[in-house]
Design an enzyme around this catalytic site. Structure first.
Site, PDB file in Angstrom:
ATOM      1  N   HIS A 266      16.029  30.469  12.581  1.00 48.55           N
ATOM      2  CA  HIS A 266      15.698  29.564  11.488  1.00 48.55           C
ATOM      3  C   HIS A 266      15.343  30.351  10.236  1.00 48.55           C
ATOM      4  CE1 HIS A 266      12.625  27.257   9.157  1.00 48.55           C
ATOM      5  NE2 HIS A 266      13.606  26.380   9.216  1.00 48.55           N
TER       6      HIS A 266
ATOM      7  N   GLN B  29       1.354  24.787  18.818  1.00 47.35           N
ATOM      8  CA  GLN B  29       0.937  25.520  17.619  1.00 47.35           C
ATOM      9  C   GLN B  29       1.597  24.888  16.410  1.00 47.35           C
ATOM     10  OE1 GLN B  29       0.873  29.831  17.813  1.00 47.35           O
ATOM     11  NE2 GLN B  29       1.648  29.953  15.741  1.00 47.35           N
TER      12      GLN B  29
ATOM     13  N   HIS C 116      14.646  33.923  11.504  1.00 46.86           N
ATOM     14  CA  HIS C 116      13.639  34.283  12.510  1.00 46.86           C
ATOM     15  C   HIS C 116      13.806  33.503  13.810  1.00 46.86           C
ATOM     16  CE1 HIS C 116      11.099  34.888   8.659  1.00 46.86           C
ATOM     17  NE2 HIS C 116      11.735  36.008   8.943  1.00 46.86           N
TER      18      HIS C 116
ATOM     19  N   LYS D 193      11.216  24.269  17.909  1.00 50.68           N
ATOM     20  CA  LYS D 193      10.444  24.043  16.688  1.00 50.68           C
ATOM     21  C   LYS D 193      10.865  22.722  16.059  1.00 50.68           C
ATOM     22  CE  LYS D 193      11.325  28.377  14.897  1.00 50.68           C
ATOM     23  NZ  LYS D 193      11.358  29.394  13.860  1.00 50.68           N
TER      24      LYS D 193
ATOM     25  N   ARG E 123      13.081  32.998   3.387  1.00 44.65           N
ATOM     26  CA  ARG E 123      12.427  33.442   4.616  1.00 44.65           C
ATOM     27  C   ARG E 123      13.421  33.258   5.760  1.00 44.65           C
ATOM     28  NH1 ARG E 123       6.516  33.384   4.068  1.00 44.65           N
ATOM     29  NH2 ARG E 123       5.943  32.462   2.068  1.00 44.65           N
TER      30      ARG E 123
ATOM     31  N   ASP F 239      11.804  40.988   6.061  1.00 43.78           N
ATOM     32  CA  ASP F 239      13.073  40.276   6.202  1.00 43.78           C
ATOM     33  C   ASP F 239      14.249  41.109   5.693  1.00 43.78           C
ATOM     34  OD1 ASP F 239      11.779  38.205   7.411  1.00 43.78           O
ATOM     35  OD2 ASP F 239      12.054  36.771   5.785  1.00 43.78           O
TER      36      ASP F 239
ATOM     37  N   ARG G  62       0.816  -1.222   0.000  1.00 46.11           N
ATOM     38  CA  ARG G  62       0.000   0.000   0.000  1.00 46.11           C
ATOM     39  C   ARG G  62       0.843   1.263   0.000  1.00 46.11           C
ATOM     40  NH1 ARG G  62      -2.796  -1.177   5.481  1.00 46.11           N
ATOM     41  NH2 ARG G  62      -0.637  -1.816   5.790  1.00 46.11           N
TER      42      ARG G  62
ATOM     43  N   TYR H 197       5.618  23.736  10.339  1.00 46.02           N
ATOM     44  CA  TYR H 197       6.250  24.066  11.609  1.00 46.02           C
ATOM     45  C   TYR H 197       5.400  23.551  12.758  1.00 46.02           C
ATOM     46  CZ  TYR H 197       8.542  27.920   9.036  1.00 46.02           C
ATOM     47  OH  TYR H 197       9.261  28.680   8.163  1.00 46.02           O
TER      48      TYR H 197
END
Length: 184
Positions: free
Chosen positions: A119, A46, A62, A72, A59, A169, A23, A132
């Protein structure tokens, strides 16, 4: 799951160990007890998704500072990204060191990012998605970052003729301008 320590203290690569049959396959990607055996927090409160329309989107870098510092778990659920972490913990043996990884939907590899580590990523394919899982909710007043191209840090990003970076950014400070950020 296979846990591999990275060069950055407290950060880990986590690879699934799929069970294959006719499968397809099945694999655990988070198990609180297994994470805890490795000293990692798997109480994710979250979850967020970054959907990216084309290759060359960058990106980062941060992080959340102070009381909202977060761990994270990051993985690509579509496409491929060049993922980068940067240690901003002044008391860390790997302070100001960075490390990059390729995350892809195909590999299902994830990177666990401890508190105090920034990150960012650059998309390598069109229609990529980064998933995330965070241990602390997003807090705008604690949200910070550093320039992706800070010459004092020297992150090596993939060459890109048409890189796309948000105005936010692009306005992030360098390490020198931020007075030596210490997020937690």
């Amino acid at each position: 799951m296979i846990f591999t320590p990275t060069r950055i203290a407290g950060a880990w690569l986590i690879d699934p160990e799929p069970l294959h049959d006719e499968r397809g396959h099945f694999a655990r990607i988070v198990c609180q007890a297994t994470f805890e055996r490795h000293g990692l927090n798997a109480r994710f409160v979250q979850q967020s998704v970054s959907r990216n329309t084309r290759a060359g989107i960058l990106r980062g870098m941060h992080f959340q500072a102070g009381a909202a510092a977060e761990e994270k778990l990051v993985r690509a659920t579509a496409g491929v990204v060049h993922d980068v972490i940067l240690d901003l913990r002044r008391d860390s043996a790997t302070y100001l060191q960075w490390q990059a990884f390729e995350l892809s939907a195909q590999s299902q590899r994830a990177v666990y990012i401890p508190k105090g580590v920034a990150h960012g990523f650059q998309t390598l394919t069109a229609l990529s998605e980064v998933f995330y899982q965070m241990t602390v909710p997003y807090s705008p007043q604690h949200s910070q970052g550093l320039r992706w191209d800070d010459p004092d840090i020297g992150i090596a990003w993939p060459d890109c003729e048409d890189r796309l970076i948000s105005a936010r950014d692009l306005a992030l400070p360098t390490l020198a301008e931020s007075a030596g950020v210490a997020p937690c």
